[in-house]
Design a protein around this motif. Structure first.
Motif, PDB file in Angstrom:
ATOM      1  N   MET A   1      12.433 -12.861  -1.251  1.00 44.78           N
ATOM      2  CA  MET A   1      11.207 -12.922  -0.498  1.00 44.78           C
ATOM      3  C   MET A   1      10.465 -11.608  -0.689  1.00 44.78           C
ATOM      4  O   MET A   1      11.022 -10.538  -0.501  1.00 44.78           O
ATOM      5  CB  MET A   1      11.540 -13.170   0.968  1.00 44.78           C
ATOM      6  N   LYS A   2       9.212 -11.745  -1.046  1.00 46.61           N
ATOM      7  CA  LYS A   2       8.380 -10.566  -1.280  1.00 46.61           C
ATOM      8  C   LYS A   2       7.763 -10.082   0.016  1.00 46.61           C
ATOM      9  O   LYS A   2       7.375 -10.883   0.855  1.00 46.61           O
ATOM     10  CB  LYS A   2       7.261 -10.918  -2.249  1.00 46.61           C
ATOM     11  N   LYS A   3       7.708  -8.775   0.116  1.00 42.52           N
ATOM     12  CA  LYS A   3       7.031  -8.201   1.276  1.00 42.52           C
ATOM     13  C   LYS A   3       5.530  -8.351   1.069  1.00 42.52           C
ATOM     14  O   LYS A   3       5.035  -8.156  -0.043  1.00 42.52           O
ATOM     15  CB  LYS A   3       7.370  -6.712   1.422  1.00 42.52           C
ATOM     16  N   PRO A   4       4.809  -8.658   2.146  1.00 38.38           N
ATOM     17  CA  PRO A   4       3.357  -8.753   1.995  1.00 38.38           C
ATOM     18  C   PRO A   4       2.773  -7.390   1.683  1.00 38.38           C
ATOM     19  O   PRO A   4       3.219  -6.376   2.204  1.00 38.38           O
ATOM     20  CB  PRO A   4       2.881  -9.285   3.338  1.00 38.38           C
ATOM     21  N   ARG A   5       1.811  -7.380   0.846  1.00 42.14           N
ATOM     22  CA  ARG A   5       1.166  -6.133   0.466  1.00 42.14           C
ATOM     23  C   ARG A   5       0.222  -5.660   1.531  1.00 42.14           C
ATOM     24  O   ARG A   5      -0.467  -6.455   2.163  1.00 42.14           O
ATOM     25  CB  ARG A   5       0.362  -6.385  -0.798  1.00 42.14           C
ATOM     26  N   LYS A   6       0.190  -4.356   1.737  1.00 38.81           N
ATOM     27  CA  LYS A   6      -0.727  -3.794   2.717  1.00 38.81           C
ATOM     28  C   LYS A   6      -2.138  -3.907   2.156  1.00 38.81           C
ATOM     29  O   LYS A   6      -2.360  -3.668   0.964  1.00 38.81           O
ATOM     30  CB  LYS A   6      -0.411  -2.319   2.981  1.00 38.81           C
ATOM     31  N   PRO A   7      -3.078  -4.233   3.010  1.00 36.39           N
ATOM     32  CA  PRO A   7      -4.456  -4.304   2.518  1.00 36.39           C
ATOM     33  C   PRO A   7      -4.947  -2.915   2.136  1.00 36.39           C
ATOM     34  O   PRO A   7      -4.595  -1.915   2.753  1.00 36.39           O
ATOM     35  CB  PRO A   7      -5.236  -4.881   3.690  1.00 36.39           C
ATOM     36  N   ALA A   8      -5.739  -2.833   1.182  1.00 34.01           N
ATOM     37  CA  ALA A   8      -6.292  -1.555   0.717  1.00 34.01           C
ATOM     38  C   ALA A   8      -7.287  -1.038   1.733  1.00 34.01           C
ATOM     39  O   ALA A   8      -8.026  -1.807   2.347  1.00 34.01           O
ATOM     40  CB  ALA A   8      -6.969  -1.741  -0.634  1.00 34.01           C
ATOM     41  N   ILE A   9      -7.290   0.276   1.905  1.00 31.22           N
ATOM     42  CA  ILE A   9      -8.191   0.891   2.870  1.00 31.22           C
ATOM     43  C   ILE A   9      -9.497   1.223   2.137  1.00 31.22           C
ATOM     44  O   ILE A   9      -9.502   1.802   1.049  1.00 31.22           O
ATOM     45  CB  ILE A   9      -7.575   2.164   3.473  1.00 31.22           C
ATOM     46  N   ASP A  10     -10.540   0.880   2.794  1.00 34.88           N
ATOM     47  CA  ASP A  10     -11.871   1.121   2.231  1.00 34.88           C
ATOM     48  C   ASP A  10     -12.099   2.625   2.131  1.00 34.88           C
ATOM     49  O   ASP A  10     -11.865   3.358   3.090  1.00 34.88           O
ATOM     50  CB  ASP A  10     -12.894   0.446   3.160  1.00 34.88           C
ATOM     51  N   PRO A  11     -12.569   3.145   0.989  1.00 32.60           N
ATOM     52  CA  PRO A  11     -12.799   4.591   0.831  1.00 32.60           C
ATOM     53  C   PRO A  11     -13.810   5.133   1.835  1.00 32.60           C
ATOM     54  O   PRO A  11     -13.711   6.288   2.255  1.00 32.60           O
ATOM     55  CB  PRO A  11     -13.312   4.735  -0.598  1.00 32.60           C
ATOM     56  N   ASP A  12     -14.739   4.317   2.295  1.00 36.17           N
ATOM     57  CA  ASP A  12     -15.722   4.797   3.276  1.00 36.17           C
ATOM     58  C   ASP A  12     -15.037   5.085   4.621  1.00 36.17           C
ATOM     59  O   ASP A  12     -15.386   6.040   5.318  1.00 36.17           O
ATOM     60  CB  ASP A  12     -16.824   3.743   3.487  1.00 36.17           C
ATOM     61  N   GLU A  13     -14.047   4.240   4.967  1.00 30.84           N
ATOM     62  CA  GLU A  13     -13.317   4.451   6.219  1.00 30.84           C
ATOM     63  C   GLU A  13     -12.452   5.706   6.140  1.00 30.84           C
ATOM     64  O   GLU A  13     -12.318   6.430   7.131  1.00 30.84           O
ATOM     65  CB  GLU A  13     -12.453   3.228   6.537  1.00 30.84           C
ATOM     66  N   ILE A  14     -11.883   5.965   5.003  1.00 27.95           N
ATOM     67  CA  ILE A  14     -11.088   7.191   4.827  1.00 27.95           C
ATOM     68  C   ILE A  14     -11.990   8.399   5.014  1.00 27.95           C
ATOM     69  O   ILE A  14     -11.620   9.363   5.700  1.00 27.95           O
ATOM     70  CB  ILE A  14     -10.400   7.209   3.446  1.00 27.95           C
ATOM     71  N   GLU A  15     -13.172   8.367   4.441  1.00 30.51           N
ATOM     72  CA  GLU A  15     -14.115   9.481   4.555  1.00 30.51           C
ATOM     73  C   GLU A  15     -14.551   9.654   6.005  1.00 30.51           C
ATOM     74  O   GLU A  15     -14.653  10.778   6.504  1.00 30.51           O
ATOM     75  CB  GLU A  15     -15.330   9.210   3.648  1.00 30.51           C
ATOM     76  N   LEU A  16     -14.807   8.551   6.693  1.00 27.28           N
ATOM     77  CA  LEU A  16     -15.214   8.595   8.099  1.00 27.28           C
ATOM     78  C   LEU A  16     -14.091   9.196   8.959  1.00 27.28           C
ATOM     79  O   LEU A  16     -14.338  10.026   9.829  1.00 27.28           O
ATOM     80  CB  LEU A  16     -15.551   7.182   8.578  1.00 27.28           C
ATOM     81  N   PHE A  17     -12.849   8.783   8.691  1.00 27.50           N
ATOM     82  CA  PHE A  17     -11.692   9.326   9.439  1.00 27.50           C
ATOM     83  C   PHE A  17     -11.570  10.827   9.216  1.00 27.50           C
ATOM     84  O   PHE A  17     -11.405  11.599  10.172  1.00 27.50           O
ATOM     85  CB  PHE A  17     -10.407   8.611   9.014  1.00 27.50           C
ATOM     86  N   ARG A  18     -11.678  11.293   7.996  1.00 27.05           N
ATOM     87  CA  ARG A  18     -11.568  12.734   7.701  1.00 27.05           C
ATOM     88  C   ARG A  18     -12.697  13.512   8.368  1.00 27.05           C
ATOM     89  O   ARG A  18     -12.471  14.623   8.859  1.00 27.05           O
ATOM     90  CB  ARG A  18     -11.565  12.946   6.197  1.00 27.05           C
ATOM     91  N   ALA A  19     -13.862  12.961   8.386  1.00 28.33           N
ATOM     92  CA  ALA A  19     -14.997  13.644   9.026  1.00 28.33           C
ATOM     93  C   ALA A  19     -14.752  13.760  10.538  1.00 28.33           C
ATOM     94  O   ALA A  19     -15.064  14.780  11.159  1.00 28.33           O
ATOM     95  CB  ALA A  19     -16.289  12.885   8.745  1.00 28.33           C
TER      96      ALA A  19
END
Length: 188
Positions: free
Chosen positions: A1-19
């Motif tokens: 059984m394969k583990k479900p893949r984590k959804p990719a994080i949007d680069p804009d959200e990463i930038e918003l989090f860092r800001a």
């Protein structure tokens, strides 16, 4: 059984989090917090020890059995301040016996304990006149009333005892005593 893949994080959200986190300073100090444990309530060990000792002494055999008693074989005692007339009334059965304790067949320790419980219960109930049967000692070693003398010593030590004397013949005679307790003061 394969583990479900984590959804990719949007680069804009990463930038918003860092800001949003740009002015955050990491905490210093240990990673764990030690909570202070509350101290247990103190146990009054010495007071408990003193109370046990006082109870033990209150029913000890260390008092001369005849201290304050009239002479002779008959147990008879009146506390200081209690008139001879009170003792005489007690002998004649002036007060109705409200309860009795039979110490027949008990050991000295058993009798002492039973007496303490009986007197405490009688005081709480507001009783005034009691009969305590100690026996004549006919079945004891040397055919002597062991509990008779012990009982006299124990009763003298109790503050609630005003007087005691040998019971009338019909009430046990030389094998019992009639005890007069202090009256309960009724406060307002």
């Amino acid at each position: 059984m394969k583990k479900p893949r984590k959804p990719a994080i949007d680069p804009d959200e990463i930038e918003l989090f860092r800001a949003s986190m740009s002015d955050v300073v990491p905490l210093t100090g240990p990673a764990r917090i030690e909570h202070e444990r509350p101290l247990p309530h103190p146990v009054p060990v010495q007071r408990l020890r003193d109370e046990r000792e006082a109870l033990k002494e209150s029913l000890s055999d260390q008092v001369a059995w005849d201290a304050g008693m009239e002479t002779g074989e008959e147990l008879s005692y009146a506390r200081n301040g209690v008139g001879a007339q009170t003792l005489s009334k007690l002998r004649r059965g002036h007060w109705v016996t409200q309860d009795e304790l039979d110490l027949h067949g008990l050991t000295v320790e058993g009798a002492r304990s039973a007496l303490a419980e009986f007197l405490n219960r009688s005081v709480r109930r507001g009783l005034r006149c009691l009969r305590i049967i100690h026996g004549k000692g006919l079945r004891s070693k040397n055919r002597e009333p062991v509990l008779k003398r012990k009982l006299g010593a124990w009763l003298i030590q109790r503050d609630e005892i005003l007087a005691f004397c040998q019971a009338r013949g019909a009430d046990g005679g030389g094998g019992a005593v009639v005890v007069l307790l202090k009256g309960v003061s009724r406060g307002s």
